[in-house]
Design a protein around this motif. Structure first.
Motif, mmCIF file in Angstrom:
data_model
loop_
_atom_site.group_PDB
_atom_site.id
_atom_site.type_symbol
_atom_site.label_atom_id
_atom_site.label_comp_id
_atom_site.label_asym_id
_atom_site.label_seq_id
_atom_site.Cartn_x
_atom_site.Cartn_y
_atom_site.Cartn_z
ATOM 1 N N GLN A 1 -7.947 -2.722 -5.237
ATOM 2 C CA GLN A 1 -8.390 -1.369 -5.607
ATOM 3 C C GLN A 1 -7.188 -0.438 -5.761
ATOM 4 N N ALA A 2 -6.242 -0.516 -4.831
ATOM 5 C CA ALA A 2 -5.042 0.324 -4.905
ATOM 6 C C ALA A 2 -4.192 -0.048 -6.119
ATOM 7 N N LEU B 1 2.335 1.689 -3.515
ATOM 8 C CA LEU B 1 1.309 2.097 -4.473
ATOM 9 C C LEU B 1 0.921 3.551 -4.250
ATOM 10 N N ALA B 2 0.736 3.945 -2.998
ATOM 11 C CA ALA B 2 0.362 5.324 -2.684
ATOM 12 C C ALA B 2 1.463 6.301 -3.079
ATOM 13 N N GLY C 1 -8.904 -4.239 -0.756
ATOM 14 C CA GLY C 1 -8.269 -2.921 -0.709
ATOM 15 C C GLY C 1 -6.995 -2.871 -1.534
ATOM 16 N N LEU C 2 -6.227 -3.947 -1.491
ATOM 17 C CA LEU C 2 -4.996 -4.007 -2.285
ATOM 18 C C LEU C 2 -5.329 -3.994 -3.776
ATOM 19 N N HIS D 1 0.832 -1.209 0.000
ATOM 20 C CA HIS D 1 0.000 0.000 0.000
ATOM 21 C C HIS D 1 0.866 1.259 0.000
ATOM 22 N N ARG E 1 -5.826 1.549 -9.258
ATOM 23 C CA ARG E 1 -5.515 2.991 -9.373
ATOM 24 C C ARG E 1 -4.072 3.190 -9.820
ATOM 25 N N TRP E 2 -3.157 2.448 -9.208
ATOM 26 C CA TRP E 2 -1.732 2.560 -9.514
ATOM 27 C C TRP E 2 -1.459 2.160 -10.959
#
Length: 165
Positions: free
Chosen positions: A56-57, A30-31, A53-54, A27, A60-61
């Protein structure tokens, strides 16, 4: 292949803690928009790759330009059984998630790694999953060399559907 475990990052023991730290490191990477993320394991069976959640991240990434998720395994046989949602994600983002397989490398030579430019994670294979977060440049460089050494003995794995992913 076990370089000196001199990491200064947080240490962990056990499968539950490995999954928590792996999620945190992924996370964070990715952020931060890390362009390249390297993952290494003999089969990725113990990873939290199906975490909603991973995924989804990761989505986006992966939509940003010039992103690459490099997966290097001995084989990918466990992935469809253990991580079906990740397999579906991988099929959608095959242009970002690059897979290599090293079936000729003994499973004992595969550490468990997450590597980015600035952080990472090292662990021994399950079930012990003892390891630490990688925070020093020396640790990151050492483990990148291990990744590269195994990668040199690997071959490109076919896109998801051909692998059975």
């Amino acid at each position: 292949m076990t370089p000196d475990a001199g990491g200064e990052g947080g240490r962990f023991t056990g499968l539950r803690e490995f999954r928590e730290v792996a999620l945190q490191v992924l996370h964070d990477a990715l952020a931060a928009g890390q362009p390249d993320i390297l993952l290494l394991d003999a089969d990725f069976a113990a990873w939290p790759l199906d975490d909603a959640g991973l995924l989804q991240a990761l989505t986006r990434w992966a939509r940003a330009p010039q992103r690459r998720l490099h997966l290097l395994a001995r084989h990918y046989e466990e992935l469809p059984r253990r991580h079906p949602r990740f397999v579906h994600w991988r099929d959608l983002f095959a242009h970002v998630a690059l897979c290599r397989a090293a079936p000729g490398v003994d499973a004992s030579e595969f550490p468990v790694l997450v590597l980015t430019r600035s952080t990472g994670l090292y662990a021994t294979a399950p079930p012990s999953c003892r390891g630490y977060k990688l925070v020093t440049e020396a640790d990151l460089r050492t483990w990148r060399e291990v990744f590269d050494a195994i990668s040199q003995r690997s071959e490109e794995a076919s896109p998801g559907h051909s692998l059975g992913l």
